[in-house]
Design a protein around this motif. Sequence first.
Motif, short mmCIF file in Angstrom:
data_model
loop_
_atom_site.label_atom_id
_atom_site.label_comp_id
_atom_site.label_asym_id
_atom_site.label_seq_id
_atom_site.Cartn_x
_atom_site.Cartn_y
_atom_site.Cartn_z
N THR A 139 0.64 -1.02 0.20
CA THR A 139 -0.14 0.14 -0.25
C THR A 139 0.61 1.29 -0.40
N SER A 140 2.08 1.10 0.54
CA SER A 140 3.15 1.99 0.74
C SER A 140 3.44 3.15 -0.49
N ARG A 141 3.21 4.26 -0.85
CA ARG A 141 3.48 5.17 -2.26
C ARG A 141 2.46 4.41 -3.16
N ASP A 142 1.33 3.69 -3.25
CA ASP A 142 0.56 2.77 -4.45
C ASP A 142 1.82 2.70 -5.21
N ARG A 143 2.63 2.16 -5.05
CA ARG A 143 3.44 1.65 -6.52
C ARG A 143 3.64 -0.24 -6.33
N ALA A 144 3.11 -1.15 -7.67
CA ALA A 144 3.35 -2.47 -7.41
C ALA A 144 4.27 -2.92 -6.90
N LYS A 145 4.92 -3.35 -7.22
CA LYS A 145 6.24 -4.18 -6.25
C LYS A 145 6.43 -5.48 -6.67
N ARG A 146 8.06 -6.03 -6.72
CA ARG A 146 8.14 -8.29 -6.83
C ARG A 146 8.06 -8.51 -5.29
N GLN A 147 7.87 -9.72 -5.42
CA GLN A 147 8.29 -10.64 -3.93
C GLN A 147 9.68 -10.19 -3.48
#
Length: 175
Positions: A69-77
Amino acid sequence: MVDAKSTRSPRSPIVASAHLAEQSQELSELEFAIIISSNAFLRWMERCMRAAGEVEMNALDVMVLHSLTSRDRAKRQADICLLLNIEDTHTVTYALKKLAKLALVEGEKQGKEMFYRTTEKGRVLCQEYADIRRECLIASFENLNIDPEEIHRLAGMLRAMSGLYDQAARAATSL
């Protein structure tokens, strides 16, 4: 406070393992404080999330959800593991699958990588968590009247200590 005439001995350090305190009392006191603080913090995250409406989440699930949810940016595992300093990647994989099943996160394949982001339901849940945190924790914390700069310094010291423990873990692995 003990005066000079008292027969009472000075206070013993508060440690989990007295045999380790013989090597470094201060470090043993810090380690015990970290142990009880981390357990209290993990318990808090689970109970706050339960109060927010999601009963099936453990502390790692909560951390992964907030990380996404932080910074509304997609992240990889791998990004999540690095950010949270988690070595056992399978635990994050399991958390991501669980969060996806709860419709709190969704994954999207980009090339060979899977990127995860929080769904609208997940963002609403995180906001409810933040509201409960404000109500139950922040007000009590503010009543302690701790200088924010002191908290900033303590957080930096704990991050630095995590690096020392990581380095010591690598050294111990080679023994």
